[in-house]
Design a protein around this motif. Sequence first.
Motif, short mmCIF file in Angstrom:
data_model
loop_
_atom_site.label_atom_id
_atom_site.label_comp_id
_atom_site.label_asym_id
_atom_site.label_seq_id
_atom_site.Cartn_x
_atom_site.Cartn_y
_atom_site.Cartn_z
N THR A 1 38.77 33.00 35.44
CA THR A 1 37.61 32.31 36.01
C THR A 1 37.96 30.87 36.39
O THR A 1 38.93 30.29 35.89
CB THR A 1 36.44 32.29 35.00
N ARG B 1 35.88 40.19 48.86
CA ARG B 1 37.26 39.88 48.51
C ARG B 1 37.43 39.61 47.02
O ARG B 1 38.56 39.48 46.54
CB ARG B 1 37.77 38.70 49.33
N LYS B 2 36.33 39.49 46.31
CA LYS B 2 36.37 39.36 44.86
C LYS B 2 36.16 40.73 44.23
O LYS B 2 35.65 41.64 44.88
CB LYS B 2 35.30 38.37 44.40
N ASP C 1 30.83 38.09 48.85
CA ASP C 1 32.22 38.22 49.29
C ASP C 1 32.87 39.48 48.71
O ASP C 1 33.04 39.59 47.50
CB ASP C 1 33.00 36.99 48.85
N ALA D 1 41.75 37.94 40.67
CA ALA D 1 40.55 37.12 40.51
C ALA D 1 40.01 37.26 39.09
O ALA D 1 38.82 37.24 38.85
CB ALA D 1 39.48 37.54 41.52
N ASP E 1 38.63 32.80 47.11
CA ASP E 1 38.22 34.13 46.66
C ASP E 1 39.24 34.76 45.72
O ASP E 1 39.21 35.95 45.48
CB ASP E 1 37.98 35.05 47.87
N GLY E 2 40.16 33.96 45.19
CA GLY E 2 41.13 34.47 44.25
C GLY E 2 42.32 33.55 44.14
O GLY E 2 42.27 32.39 44.56
N HIS F 1 43.21 42.79 48.49
CA HIS F 1 42.17 42.30 47.60
C HIS F 1 41.89 43.34 46.52
O HIS F 1 41.68 44.52 46.81
CB HIS F 1 40.89 42.02 48.38
#
Length: 652
Positions: free
Chosen positions: A515, A90-91, A88, A512, A520-521, A42
């Motif tokens: 947009t 993960r972003k 999150d 990510a 999460d990506g 990530h």
Amino acid sequence: MRFIYRSIFWCGVMGVVLADCGGEGHETVGNQPANYAGWPMHIIDYHYRGANALSPGDVNGDGLMDYVTNYEFDQRYVIELHPPRGVDPRKPWPTIVTYFLGDRGNGIGTDTEHAALADFDGDGNLDVVGAQGWHASGFFEGQNPGVRLIWGPPRDQLPVDGAWIDAGLIPDTVDRGHFLYVVPFDVNGDGAVDIVAGGRVQQNTQERAGVKWIEAPLDTAQRRDLTKWRVHDIDPAQFDGHGFVLTDVDGDGDLDIADANADFDTPEDEETVHWYENPGTGSAAQREPWPKHEIYRGSEFYSKPGIVAADLDHDGLVDLLTQVEDSVYWFRKTGLHPVTWERIVIPKPPEAQWLSRPIKVVDLNGDGKLDIVGMMTHRDGLIPIDKAAVFWMEYQGDTPHADNWITHVIKWGSGKPMFQSQFGEKWDQVQFGDVDGDGDLDIVADCEEWWADRQEILPWWEPRLNPTSVAVVWFENRLREAPYRFGERNGVMAIEAEHFSDIGDGTWIKQARFTGYAGDGYLQAHDGSTTAQLLRDETRGTTYTTRLNGGTYRLWVRRWVPSQWGYTVGRTESNSAWIDVDGQPVGDVFDNADGGDDTWSWVAAPVPLSLSSGAHVVTLRVREGGYAVDRILLASDAAFTPSDLGPPETTE
């Protein structure tokens, strides 16, 4: 020597689900199933180039670990703030630029080589210390050698413009060598945080940074007066001081310094593993060079080898470990009075043999035994796709020795050189923490040289510069979690592209930046260094294990075609991929259609697929750099057309 290669990639291309492949799905770690698939990576920060520091600290006091990174090629010291609980991680994380001098009017920037966090002025707020050097390419890597301090503001002012105060270079460090590494540590035990610093030869003066400690004023009121800080040489003759560790080598209660000495300008006959003996906390002798004890001398080390201290065999004596291209060197401590060592060579399997730098020891799988984590750096811009750019090693049985280690791949090499084979994937430092709060140790790391396009080797002031780096990331530990698997629900199987069952190389990168993505990506073909298209068999791909009811299916992909990716690709040169099901291509080339620039849109395979009931493997392979994939669907209804984000993910 027994090596076991664990990956479900080869099972995937054969169309076999994980649980049916060599018993992998039935292995356990403790009472939980073991998952040896490649770890999700990530992105924490992608904005700048040249990330070659990663030091932890809770900057905002929320109990979550933040990090400071210096960006050498973009002349900055940057804080990466861990997202608050409930957000999150993960972003991409919020970032704060604490220092950016920019062009000083002569085209010469600041060479930021390393950074760390500590409260140096005693006001309760974390500050930044930076190591700086001197490069002939001052327009790109910068100059201004010395050790810099940046005063941190109160926590409620962290993101405020101008809140971070650049105190400048400590005068006693200016032109005292090319500094590469800084560690905050109260050397003399007086309660003030000092700085241990090291580096290499300063090219324009031939001054050696060696290893030094910089004494902070005892009086809190004087600590912001940098003229009061004093430099003491631990070893002024040392060729390289980078990545050293503080550890009590001789068991006398104070911290010594262990170092692995090698750099690009270190003579091969001067490459050593050694330790400096602390003369005694608070003693006058600490201000003089410390006794140096050589452990090993050899010419096989690569530039800036990592070193780690750990009691690997749990015998009560702290050992040292470093790595060379084909082996891990375990310097097992055998005695304290005097300190004695035994060098044990742990061979690495073929997939882990390459130029290497970071090494750490930690219990990664929670079985009570220490594991080894290693990372690679490029050779002439390349880590091949069949090399483990990040790997971990565990030993079998109760006691480690040279030939009872198993190696697991965390991340495969990206496989493509960047900028005429001079730059590429280069892992620099690594930390550990429970980033996602699920009770296991994840890996946080920085990658110094891996961005999307060869044309990004430009001065930081170039207005066209738009870095797309893989700079600071974290790898999600899923050893105790089952691999992602997907099933059919109401006639549709829906996959988040970033939720792969396994990954066969480093050509797809989770991002990510665009947009409007789901989950999460998304995955993106990161390499944009060439407009040449990759052949289907040039990459090993990313696999998804699925179970379908059977019938005729239409394959859909939610994708993004960038109008520009770096400087050399975009639009029709970034609009296609390869997709297989059970090892068979879905059409000739997937997508490859004009239109859809800079927006998420659904595209379908040109022909339907006839698939039986049961297990199937979908494989996504890179064809053109910049192409991004957000979601993958298989729909049994010929009239079904997805819209917006599409239906919910159908994990089993």
